[in-house]
Design an enzyme around this catalytic site. Structure first.
Site, PDB file in Angstrom:
ATOM      1  N   ASN A 108     -10.547  -2.513  -6.382  1.00  0.00           N
ATOM      2  CA  ASN A 108      -9.685  -1.650  -7.206  1.00  0.00           C
ATOM      3  C   ASN A 108     -10.279  -1.331  -8.584  1.00  0.00           C
ATOM      4  O   ASN A 108      -9.850  -0.386  -9.242  1.00  0.00           O
ATOM      5  CB  ASN A 108      -8.288  -2.262  -7.390  1.00  0.00           C
ATOM      6  CG  ASN A 108      -7.417  -2.178  -6.150  1.00  0.00           C
ATOM      7  OD1 ASN A 108      -6.547  -3.011  -5.913  1.00  0.00           O
ATOM      8  ND2 ASN A 108      -7.636  -1.169  -5.334  1.00  0.00           N
ATOM      9  N   SER A 131      -8.545  -5.176   5.034  1.00  0.00           N
ATOM     10  CA  SER A 131      -9.078  -4.910   3.690  1.00  0.00           C
ATOM     11  C   SER A 131      -9.433  -6.143   2.862  1.00  0.00           C
ATOM     12  O   SER A 131      -8.971  -6.284   1.724  1.00  0.00           O
ATOM     13  CB  SER A 131      -8.100  -4.025   2.902  1.00  0.00           C
ATOM     14  OG  SER A 131      -7.921  -2.803   3.551  1.00  0.00           O
ATOM     15  N   GLY A 156       0.352   5.346  -4.499  1.00  0.00           N
ATOM     16  CA  GLY A 156      -0.202   6.628  -4.937  1.00  0.00           C
ATOM     17  C   GLY A 156       0.374   7.782  -4.131  1.00  0.00           C
ATOM     18  O   GLY A 156       0.786   8.810  -4.690  1.00  0.00           O
ATOM     19  N   SER A 194      -7.278  -5.732  -5.835  1.00  0.00           N
ATOM     20  CA  SER A 194      -8.481  -6.224  -5.136  1.00  0.00           C
ATOM     21  C   SER A 194      -9.706  -6.031  -6.030  1.00  0.00           C
ATOM     22  O   SER A 194      -9.663  -5.252  -6.990  1.00  0.00           O
ATOM     23  CB  SER A 194      -8.674  -5.452  -3.826  1.00  0.00           C
ATOM     24  OG  SER A 194      -9.124  -4.141  -4.104  1.00  0.00           O
ATOM     25  N   ARG A 228     -11.336   2.287  -9.310  1.00  0.00           N
ATOM     26  CA  ARG A 228     -10.386   3.383  -9.560  1.00  0.00           C
ATOM     27  C   ARG A 228     -10.596   3.946 -10.972  1.00  0.00           C
ATOM     28  O   ARG A 228     -11.222   3.290 -11.812  1.00  0.00           O
ATOM     29  CB  ARG A 228      -8.959   2.864  -9.422  1.00  0.00           C
ATOM     30  CG  ARG A 228      -8.683   2.472  -7.995  1.00  0.00           C
ATOM     31  CD  ARG A 228      -7.237   2.198  -7.755  1.00  0.00           C
ATOM     32  NE  ARG A 228      -7.044   2.021  -6.327  1.00  0.00           N
ATOM     33  CZ  ARG A 228      -5.894   2.112  -5.703  1.00  0.00           C
ATOM     34  NH1 ARG A 228      -4.804   2.374  -6.381  1.00  0.00           N
ATOM     35  NH2 ARG A 228      -5.825   1.937  -4.403  1.00  0.00           N
ATOM     36  N   ASP A 260       0.837  -1.203   0.000  1.00  0.00           N
ATOM     37  CA  ASP A 260       0.000   0.000   0.000  1.00  0.00           C
ATOM     38  C   ASP A 260       0.875   1.258   0.000  1.00  0.00           C
ATOM     39  O   ASP A 260       1.979   1.240   0.535  1.00  0.00           O
ATOM     40  CB  ASP A 260      -0.911  -0.021   1.236  1.00  0.00           C
ATOM     41  CG  ASP A 260      -2.090   0.915   1.090  1.00  0.00           C
ATOM     42  OD1 ASP A 260      -2.278   1.483  -0.001  1.00  0.00           O
ATOM     43  OD2 ASP A 260      -2.831   1.087   2.070  1.00  0.00           O
ATOM     44  N   GLY A 261       0.365   2.313  -0.596  1.00  0.00           N
ATOM     45  CA  GLY A 261       1.044   3.614  -0.541  1.00  0.00           C
ATOM     46  C   GLY A 261       1.708   4.029  -1.842  1.00  0.00           C
ATOM     47  O   GLY A 261       2.440   5.024  -1.857  1.00  0.00           O
TER      48      GLY A 261
HETATM   49  C1  FPP Z   1      -1.650   0.110  -3.467  1.00  0.00           C
HETATM   50  O1  FPP Z   1      -1.202   1.443  -3.466  1.00  0.00           O
HETATM   51  C2  FPP Z   1      -1.150  -0.652  -4.577  1.00  0.00           C
HETATM   52  C3  FPP Z   1      -1.908  -1.282  -5.535  1.00  0.00           C
HETATM   53  C4  FPP Z   1      -3.380  -1.233  -5.554  1.00  0.00           C
HETATM   54  C5  FPP Z   1      -1.310  -2.025  -6.647  1.00  0.00           C
HETATM   55  C6  FPP Z   1      -0.063  -2.789  -6.341  1.00  0.00           C
HETATM   56  C7  FPP Z   1       0.672  -2.993  -7.607  1.00  0.00           C
HETATM   57  C8  FPP Z   1       2.015  -2.998  -7.753  1.00  0.00           C
HETATM   58  C9  FPP Z   1       2.971  -2.878  -6.642  1.00  0.00           C
HETATM   59  C10 FPP Z   1       2.636  -3.096  -9.104  1.00  0.00           C
HETATM   60  C11 FPP Z   1       2.318  -4.315  -9.916  1.00  0.00           C
HETATM   61  C12 FPP Z   1       2.527  -5.572  -9.198  1.00  0.00           C
HETATM   62  C13 FPP Z   1       2.947  -6.702  -9.756  1.00  0.00           C
HETATM   63  C14 FPP Z   1       2.964  -7.912  -8.919  1.00  0.00           C
HETATM   64  C15 FPP Z   1       3.412  -6.808 -11.136  1.00  0.00           C
HETATM   65  P1  FPP Z   1      -2.275   2.591  -3.644  1.00  0.00           P
HETATM   66  O2  FPP Z   1      -2.394   2.907  -5.094  1.00  0.00           O
HETATM   67  O3  FPP Z   1      -3.547   2.186  -2.986  1.00  0.00           O
HETATM   68  O4  FPP Z   1      -1.592   3.769  -2.875  1.00  0.00           O
HETATM   69  P2  FPP Z   1      -2.325   4.945  -2.084  1.00  0.00           P
HETATM   70  O5  FPP Z   1      -3.085   4.303  -0.938  1.00  0.00           O
HETATM   71  O6  FPP Z   1      -1.184   5.788  -1.602  1.00  0.00           O
HETATM   72  O7  FPP Z   1      -3.224   5.669  -3.032  1.00  0.00           O
END
Ligand code: FPP
Length: 246
Positions: free
Chosen positions: A69, A197, A24, A66, A72, A21-22
């Site tokens: 997601n 979550s 963004g 998820s 989004r 997470d994090g």
């Molecule tokens: C959460 O951060 C991250 C995700 C929803 C996606 C995770 C994906 C990757 C790390 C890249 C692709 C992975 C693979 C395995 C190829 P967020 O976007 O919710 O961050 P935020 O809470 O700061 O908005």
């Protein structure tokens, strides 16, 4: 003393689950679009997978997408799906070099064809590896997984292949996507959020939870070591008293 040498190899978790997470917020910190955070998150995926395999962790499960997601912005969803395809194609060699098997949990039927095909191809190409299983939770929702298990079990009972009185932990677990995997002993979530979550709800009944403020793209091998050391200092009682354990 370096962190790695503080890890007790006899108490290594067999299965670590991570909520990455994090991404963004990390991107925002640098004044960049969210997708820049996801791209940099891949580096943390690579580093944590390699470190887990090197240590001898047998299963690493990452929450990559998820069911929630999908809500989004379309641009971000498309970028994440494209990043998945690109990463799987690029990393298959490294997975094979490190003897890591790729696996997935979640409802793959809703993924775009290209992403599903790249995923299944990578799973197939790494199926002979046996040092560690790297599982990507994709279009995954734990409630959906549990409801689906209940549906499948009901069908078995209706068909007379299973008696309702025989439904125990083992039988139920066999109908989850994580069948054949041990439950995670340790769950790590980055970015300061302290929630589960909809992730592995059944499987995490006894997991130790570890939360760190670090944003996922900044998560390095030392941060993984810290989480494991913290986990190893906890007393896992499974409902028993301290005295019963000693
Ligand atoms: C959460 O951060 C991250 C995700 C929803 C996606 C995770 C994906 C990757 C790390 C890249 C692709 C992975 C693979 C395995 C190829 P967020 O976007 O919710 O961050 P935020 O809470 O700061 O908005």
């Amino acid at each position: 003393m370096d962190l790695k040498s503080q890890i007790n190899m006899d108490l290594l978790p067999r299965h670590i689950a991570i909520i990455m997470d994090g991404n963004g917020r990390w991107a925002k910190k640098y004044g960049k679009p969210r997708v820049f955070g996801h791209r940099n998150g891949v580096k943390a995926v690579r580093e944590s997978s390699e470190s887990c395999a090197e240590l001898g962790v047998e299963y690493l499960t990452l929450y990559a997408f998820s069911t929630e997601n999908w809500n989004r912005p379309k641009f971000e969803v498309n970028a994440l799906m494209a990043l998945l395809v690109e990463t799987l194609r690029k990393e298959v060699e490294t997975l094979n070099k490190n003897n890591i098997k790729l696996n997935s949990i979640g409802d793959l039927s809703k993924l775009p064809d290209r992403s599903r095909e790249a995923l299944l191809e990578c799973i197939e190409n790494t199926s002979g590896n046996d040092r560690m299983t790297l599982t990507l939770a994709l279009n995954y929702s734990s409630r959906w997984e549990i409801q689906n298990a209940a549906r499948l079990i009901a069908e078995e009972v209706e068909a007379g292949r299973l008696h309702s009185k025989d439904i125990d932990d083992k039988v139920f677990s066999d109908f989850l996507h994580t069948r054949n995997m041990p439950d995670p002993e340790l769950m790590i979530r980055t970015s300061g959020e302290k929630r589960i979550s909809n992730y592995l709800l059944y499987q995490m009944a006894y997991s130790e939870l570890y939360f760190t403020d670090i944003y996922w793209p900044d998560f390095r091998r030392e941060d993984l070591y810290k989480a494991i050391i913290d986990y190893q200092q906890r007393e896992r009682r499974f409902g028993k008293t301290s005295e019963q354990l000693s």
